[in-house]
Write a protein that holds these residues in place. Structure first.
Motif, mmCIF file in Angstrom:
data_model
loop_
_atom_site.group_PDB
_atom_site.id
_atom_site.type_symbol
_atom_site.label_atom_id
_atom_site.label_comp_id
_atom_site.label_asym_id
_atom_site.label_seq_id
_atom_site.Cartn_x
_atom_site.Cartn_y
_atom_site.Cartn_z
ATOM 1 N N ILE A 294 37.293 16.896 70.639
ATOM 2 C CA ILE A 294 38.188 17.923 70.086
ATOM 3 C C ILE A 294 37.741 19.328 70.454
ATOM 4 O O ILE A 294 38.523 20.279 70.334
ATOM 5 N N VAL B 16 42.981 19.307 70.906
ATOM 6 C CA VAL B 16 43.361 18.161 70.088
ATOM 7 C C VAL B 16 44.732 17.613 70.450
ATOM 8 O O VAL B 16 44.935 16.406 70.479
ATOM 9 N N ASN B 17 45.680 18.502 70.748
ATOM 10 C CA ASN B 17 47.062 18.064 70.948
ATOM 11 C C ASN B 17 47.686 18.865 72.083
ATOM 12 O O ASN B 17 47.537 20.101 72.119
ATOM 13 N N SER C 62 51.033 19.103 75.298
ATOM 14 C CA SER C 62 52.454 18.849 75.526
ATOM 15 C C SER C 62 52.700 17.769 76.569
ATOM 16 O O SER C 62 53.856 17.435 76.862
ATOM 17 N N THR D 181 47.334 12.786 77.935
ATOM 18 C CA THR D 181 45.991 13.018 78.444
ATOM 19 C C THR D 181 45.457 11.733 79.073
ATOM 20 O O THR D 181 45.949 10.630 78.796
ATOM 21 N N GLU E 31 44.620 8.858 76.748
ATOM 22 C CA GLU E 31 45.639 7.892 76.317
ATOM 23 C C GLU E 31 45.616 6.640 77.189
ATOM 24 O O GLU E 31 45.777 5.517 76.693
ATOM 25 N N LYS F 246 50.276 6.924 63.928
ATOM 26 C CA LYS F 246 49.308 7.411 62.957
ATOM 27 C C LYS F 246 49.168 6.558 61.712
ATOM 28 O O LYS F 246 48.171 6.639 61.009
ATOM 29 N N THR G 93 55.922 10.351 68.167
ATOM 30 C CA THR G 93 55.186 11.091 67.149
ATOM 31 C C THR G 93 54.417 12.253 67.766
ATOM 32 O O THR G 93 53.844 12.130 68.851
ATOM 33 N N THR G 94 54.399 13.358 67.056
ATOM 34 C CA THR G 94 53.640 14.519 67.517
ATOM 35 C C THR G 94 52.145 14.222 67.563
ATOM 36 O O THR G 94 51.446 14.601 68.501
ATOM 37 N N HIS G 95 51.664 13.531 66.543
ATOM 38 C CA HIS G 95 50.214 13.375 66.394
ATOM 39 C C HIS G 95 49.692 12.005 66.822
ATOM 40 O O HIS G 95 48.478 11.775 66.778
ATOM 41 N N GLU H 66 46.930 12.349 69.490
ATOM 42 C CA GLU H 66 45.935 13.437 69.404
ATOM 43 C C GLU H 66 44.558 12.879 69.771
ATOM 44 O O GLU H 66 44.232 11.730 69.513
ATOM 45 N N THR H 67 43.761 13.745 70.354
ATOM 46 C CA THR H 67 42.562 13.276 71.048
ATOM 47 C C THR H 67 41.459 12.791 70.119
ATOM 48 O O THR H 67 40.686 11.892 70.476
#
Length: 440
Positions: free
Chosen positions: A83, A87-88, A90, A93, A96, A117, A287-289, A292-293
């Motif tokens: 992090i 963390v997030n 567009s 990464t 993933e 999540k 999902t947005t999150h 996240e990394t």
């Protein structure tokens, strides 16, 4: 007597700001003895501390999401390193891809995976996918405690206010005839179940029979691996029992407490939510999150821990010592028919019965109360690999003293005079009674 004054003050304030006083019903104060619901501030291994300075050996383990122990250094360090670079983003990464490869290497029956999540997101996405793939609407769920916060499941519970009728039917675990009845009476899109629970192993041939019935009736088979994944084995219960589902849903221990879940399955179904299909596309998971990394880094560190150490073996060993110790105490006191630890060693529960031999919330509350006073916190005995011999010894000693009080209540025929408040109540119930709070 332990002091819970600061915990009680914070809990009271939480009730003013958060409906139910907690963000998960299973974490609610009504699940603990009245005025004895600790507000936690930190944890290390299998120990936690509350805001009053009380220390506990802890067995909730983040609602079964922590198998390596609180603050497990390799996971925390991996998250911190990752992090620091963000963390997030567009766009996807590389992390993933690496996390997906790690996941699919553990679950050979799955071709593709999508991260999210929480467990409800993935079980509902699986149901949506099955409905699209089959053109049917009705879902068949096993008679097991929990699958989702969404309407298709919560509508079948006591806590169903505000939910319209849902086309969901149930069948009984280890009862192929009940499933066949449901599949014959309805056009079923999917069958969803946990392959095994703390108290129930699949009977020989049951899971194979479920697979065959789904194939015969054209329904997709969905396995819920929220609890069994990384607790029964690193590849889940499907690896242990050898039956391949069409879709499976994962979460909890994937990130050792960091928020992460996954929907995995056969390519022919998962691609309906992708870009390589001529069928109408399914809004699968977006999902947005989800990617996240931090949580993906935690997951990769968990996978590494399972490859290089033996968390499953350590949980099973600690659980057997605990169950054997507590059950021996109950037998010595002559109350083995009323107080007993049961279940899979890594996921134990305790049965608490009244003088008539019936399951009892007041007697359960008394046992919880006496354990809390002696530094043991848990609605059941959910183990982690961090539970040491010293932790188990402490717990067995606490249970010995708690069981002595329990026997006294049995002899008196009541918990009156021993239980200091109202008993706990089921988390999913229609009314706030018997633990309703006074109005402000």
């Amino acid at each position: 007597m332990r002091d819970f004054s600061r915990s009680n003050a914070i809990q009271s304030r939480l009730h003013e700001l958060v409906p139910g006083g907690a963000h998960t019903y299973a974490r609610g104060a009504d699940q603990y003895p009245e005025s004895m619901a600790p507000i936690l501030v930190r944890g290390a291994g299998a120990r936690v501390w509350d805001c009053d300075g009380n220390e506990y050996v802890e067995y909730g383990m983040g609602l079964r999401s922590v198998t390596l122990g609180h603050g497990y250094a390799p996971v925390v360090e991996a998250v911190a390193r990752t992090i620091a670079d963000g963390v997030n983003f567009s766009r996807p990464t590389e992390l993933e891809l690496l996390a997906a490869q790690d996941f699919l290497s553990l679950v050979p029956g799955a071709d593709m995976v999508k991260f999210a999540k929480n467990g409800s997101d993935t079980t509902t996405a699986a149901v949506r996918l099955a409905r699209a793939a089959t053109g049917r609407e009705t879902v068949a769920i096993c008679d097991q405690p929990f699958f989702s916060v969404d309407d298709w499941f919560i509508g079948t519970t006591e806590m169903n206010a505000g939910i319209p009728g849902s086309p969901t039917v149930t069948f009984d675990f280890n009862d192929l005839a009940s499933l066949e009845t449901a599949l014959t009476a309805h056009e079923i899109a999917c069958v969803i179940l946990e392959q095994g629970t703390a108290l129930a192993e699949p009977a020989p041939g049951f899971l194979e029979g479920v697979r065959a019935l789904c194939d015969r009736h054209g329904a997709l088979l969905i396995f819920d691996e929220m609890i069994t994944g990384f607790r029964w084995s690193s590849g889940g219960a499907q690896q242990l029992y050898g039956v391949r589902p069409d879709l499976s849903c994962w979460g909890k221990a994937m990130g050792n407490g960091f928020p992460l879940s996954a929907l995995a399955g056969k390519r022919e179904y998962m691609e309906l939510g992708g870009l390589r299909t001529d069928s109408d596309r399914v809004f699968l998971l977006s999902t947005t999150h989800g990617p996240e990394t931090g949580s993906l880094a935690a997951f990769r560190a968990v996978v590494q821990a399972y490859r290089t150490t033996d968390p499953i073996g350590r949980m099973e060993y600690a659980g057997r010592r605990l169950a054997d110790g507590v059950n021996a105490i109950a037998a010595d006191l002559g109350i083995a028919e009323h107080l007993r630890v049961l279940g899979r060693p890594s996921c134990l529960v305790f049965h608490t019965k009244d003088p008539e031999g019936l399951p009892s919330q007041p007697y359960r509350t008394l046992f919880l109360q006496e354990l809390l006073e002696r530094g043991v916190l848990g609605q059941s005995f959910v183990l982690s690999a961090a539970h040491t011999d010293a932790d188990i010894d402490h717990t067995v000693d606490a249970c010995a003293e708690a069981a002595t009080v329990y026997r006294k209540a049995l002899e008196h025929g009541t918990v009156d005079g021993l239980l200091t408040g109202r008993p706990v109540a089921p988390a999913l119930r229609r009314n706030a009674f018997p633990r309703r709070l006074p109005d402000l």
